[in-house]
Scaffold this active site. Structure first.
Site, PDB file in Angstrom:
ATOM      1  N   ASN A   1       2.306   3.966  10.757  1.00  0.00           N
ATOM      2  CA  ASN A   1       1.603   4.502  11.941  1.00  0.00           C
ATOM      3  C   ASN A   1       2.082   3.703  13.144  1.00  0.00           C
ATOM      4  OD1 ASN A   1      -0.125   2.300  10.446  1.00  0.00           O
ATOM      5  ND2 ASN A   1      -0.702   2.159  12.613  1.00  0.00           N
TER       6      ASN A   1
ATOM      7  N   SER B   1       0.830  -1.211   0.000  1.00  0.00           N
ATOM      8  CA  SER B   1       0.000   0.000   0.000  1.00  0.00           C
ATOM      9  C   SER B   1       0.863   1.258   0.000  1.00  0.00           C
ATOM     10  CB  SER B   1      -0.875   0.057   1.259  1.00  0.00           C
ATOM     11  OG  SER B   1      -1.668  -1.081   1.358  1.00  0.00           O
TER      12      SER B   1
ATOM     13  N   HIS C   1      -5.109  -9.309  -0.853  1.00  0.00           N
ATOM     14  CA  HIS C   1      -5.147  -9.515   0.595  1.00  0.00           C
ATOM     15  C   HIS C   1      -6.203 -10.548   0.960  1.00  0.00           C
ATOM     16  CE1 HIS C   1      -3.492  -5.392   0.159  1.00  0.00           C
ATOM     17  NE2 HIS C   1      -2.756  -5.724   1.198  1.00  0.00           N
TER      18      HIS C   1
ATOM     19  N   MET D   1      -1.309  -6.737   7.437  1.00  0.00           N
ATOM     20  CA  MET D   1      -2.339  -7.647   6.928  1.00  0.00           C
ATOM     21  C   MET D   1      -1.908  -8.363   5.643  1.00  0.00           C
ATOM     22  SD  MET D   1      -5.554  -5.047   7.451  1.00  0.00           S
ATOM     23  CE  MET D   1      -5.593  -3.912   8.865  1.00  0.00           C
ATOM     24  N   SER D   2      -0.608  -8.533   5.464  1.00  0.00           N
ATOM     25  CA  SER D   2      -0.144  -9.130   4.200  1.00  0.00           C
ATOM     26  C   SER D   2       1.174  -9.861   4.415  1.00  0.00           C
ATOM     27  CB  SER D   2       0.036  -8.020   3.149  1.00  0.00           C
ATOM     28  OG  SER D   2       1.122  -7.190   3.504  1.00  0.00           O
TER      29      SER D   2
ATOM     30  N   HIS E   1      -6.845   4.460   7.319  1.00  0.00           N
ATOM     31  CA  HIS E   1      -6.114   4.061   6.115  1.00  0.00           C
ATOM     32  C   HIS E   1      -5.451   5.261   5.424  1.00  0.00           C
ATOM     33  CE1 HIS E   1      -5.031   1.536   2.748  1.00  0.00           C
ATOM     34  NE2 HIS E   1      -5.712   2.297   1.902  1.00  0.00           N
TER      35      HIS E   1
ATOM     36  N   HIS F   1      -4.247   0.501  -5.059  1.00  0.00           N
ATOM     37  CA  HIS F   1      -3.577  -0.659  -5.653  1.00  0.00           C
ATOM     38  C   HIS F   1      -3.931  -0.684  -7.138  1.00  0.00           C
ATOM     39  CE1 HIS F   1      -2.513  -2.991  -1.871  1.00  0.00           C
ATOM     40  NE2 HIS F   1      -3.145  -1.924  -1.455  1.00  0.00           N
TER      41      HIS F   1
ATOM     42  N   ALA G   1       3.094  -1.740   4.121  1.00  0.00           N
ATOM     43  CA  ALA G   1       2.903  -0.722   5.149  1.00  0.00           C
ATOM     44  C   ALA G   1       2.487  -1.474   6.406  1.00  0.00           C
ATOM     45  CB  ALA G   1       1.820   0.253   4.726  1.00  0.00           C
TER      46      ALA G   1
ATOM     47  N   TYR H   1      -8.034 -10.395   3.534  1.00  0.00           N
ATOM     48  CA  TYR H   1      -9.243  -9.717   4.047  1.00  0.00           C
ATOM     49  C   TYR H   1     -10.188  -9.280   2.938  1.00  0.00           C
ATOM     50  CZ  TYR H   1      -6.820  -5.310   2.946  1.00  0.00           C
ATOM     51  OH  TYR H   1      -6.156  -4.313   2.294  1.00  0.00           O
ATOM     52  N   GLU H   2      -9.697  -9.239   1.710  1.00  0.00           N
ATOM     53  CA  GLU H   2     -10.581  -8.881   0.600  1.00  0.00           C
ATOM     54  C   GLU H   2     -11.520 -10.033   0.245  1.00  0.00           C
ATOM     55  OE1 GLU H   2      -8.567  -6.387  -2.656  1.00  0.00           O
ATOM     56  OE2 GLU H   2      -6.870  -7.350  -1.655  1.00  0.00           O
TER      57      GLU H   2
HETATM   58  N1  HPA Z   1      -2.239  -2.751  11.845  1.00  0.00           N
HETATM   59  C1  HPA Z   1      -2.415  -3.664  10.864  1.00  0.00           C
HETATM   60  N2  HPA Z   1      -2.095  -3.428   9.600  1.00  0.00           N
HETATM   61  C2  HPA Z   1      -1.558  -2.241   9.282  1.00  0.00           C
HETATM   62  C3  HPA Z   1      -1.348  -1.240  10.252  1.00  0.00           C
HETATM   63  C4  HPA Z   1      -1.710  -1.521  11.607  1.00  0.00           C
HETATM   64  O1  HPA Z   1      -1.548  -0.689  12.524  1.00  0.00           O
HETATM   65  N3  HPA Z   1      -0.805  -0.179   9.604  1.00  0.00           N
HETATM   66  C5  HPA Z   1      -0.684  -0.528   8.302  1.00  0.00           C
HETATM   67  N4  HPA Z   1      -1.154  -1.769   8.099  1.00  0.00           N
END
Ligand code: HPA
Length: 270
Positions: free
Chosen positions: A232, A27, A80, A208-209, A244, A58, A110, A82-83
């Site tokens: 973050n 991302s 992903h 998440m990847s 996001h 993406h 990320a 989660y998709e």
């Molecule tokens: N948690 C999970 N996935 C993420 C995060 C997070 O804080 N930041 C970017 N992808």
């Protein structure tokens, strides 16, 4: 012909050279593919058997060409779990890139900073991972042509590639962090209690990847380099909600660091 062979044949037909390094761009990090010279771009939805990307930010294409003297194949956008894709779909492109001839795979993402000494905007070399999902892309019958039934994961992230990355960081005066990436399925970000748990079990970043792709890459015998962009601080570390947009904004801010870092690593492999 299987889907894997069909997708591989479709792409191979358009190639003049064999890609040596695969790049999975996370991302906000897809701009690396814009630097590839004489690019051949193939949208995912044109490739037989390929899943189609849905997440914003993406682009959803393969970009194949030369970067820093290395023949690369980049995924601008990934799939992903989660998709709603199965892990077969999530990891299908890794199988295809292996069939196309890559020997090394660079995975990027990320991620949230779990280690409190990190700051948003840091780059983290992934030294190991924790699969916190109970999911595994290799569940089911094993295709012995692809790899062994019980793959070793004791050196999932290649030590030689890590050494190159660290040397490059030194030379570029980059404050490269190192640590363990934890895979959660998402799409929710974590709760503060979950992040405290991850700190306790030795996680440094969470996302998440990446882990499913790395598992399949190791099954296939690829050498893996993993880089997280800490977009973050994970939930509860700072007294603020996560979103996001922040993730994308931070990754865009570190774009120059990220580009210079990955390009210099590639130049040392040329
Ligand atoms: N948690 C999970 N996935 C993420 C995060 C997070 O804080 N930041 C970017 N992808």
């Amino acid at each position: 012909m299987t889907q894997l062979h069909e997708a591989t044949a479709f792409i191979k037909d358009k190639l003049q050279v064999t890609p040596k390094v695969g790049l999975i761009l996370g991302s906000g990090l897809g701009m690396l593919a814009d630097e590839i010279e004489n690019p051949l771009k193939i949208k995912y939805d044109q490739i037989p058997g390929f899943p189609v990307s849905t997440v914003e930010g993406h682009a959803g294409q393969l970009v194949i060409g030369e970067l820093q003297g290395v023949n690369v194949i980049a995924m601008q956008g990934r799939f992903h779990f989660y998709e709603g894709y199965g892990l077969d779909a999530v990891t299908f492109p890794v199988r295809v890139m292996k069939q196309l001839g890559i020997e090394k795979l660079f995975v990027t993402n990320a991620a949230g900073g779990v280690n409190e000494s990190f700051e948003p905007g840091n780059l983290m070399l992934i030294t190991d991972h924790i699969n916190n999902t109970g999911q595994n892309p290799l569940m089911g019958p094993n295709d012995a042509e692809q790899g062994v039934r019980f793959p070793d994961m004791s050196q999932a992230y290649d030590r030689k590639l890590q050494a190159v990355a660290k040397a490059v960081a030194r030379d570029l005066s980059l404050d490269l962090k190192e640590g363990v990436y934890v895979w959660n399925t998402g799409p929710t970000y974590e709760t503060p209690a979950e992040i405290r748990m991850l700190q306790t079990v030795g996680g440094d970043a969470v996302g998440m990847s990446t882990v499913p792709e790395v598992i399949v890459a190791r099954h296939a015998g690829l050498e893996v380099l993993g880089i997280s962009c800490i977009s973050n601080m994970a939930a509860g570390i700072l007294d603020q909600p996560l979103n996001h947009e922040e993730v994308i904004e931070t990754t865009e801010k570190v774009r120059e660091d990220f580009l210079g870092f990955v390009k210099t690593i590639l130049s040392r492999l040329a």
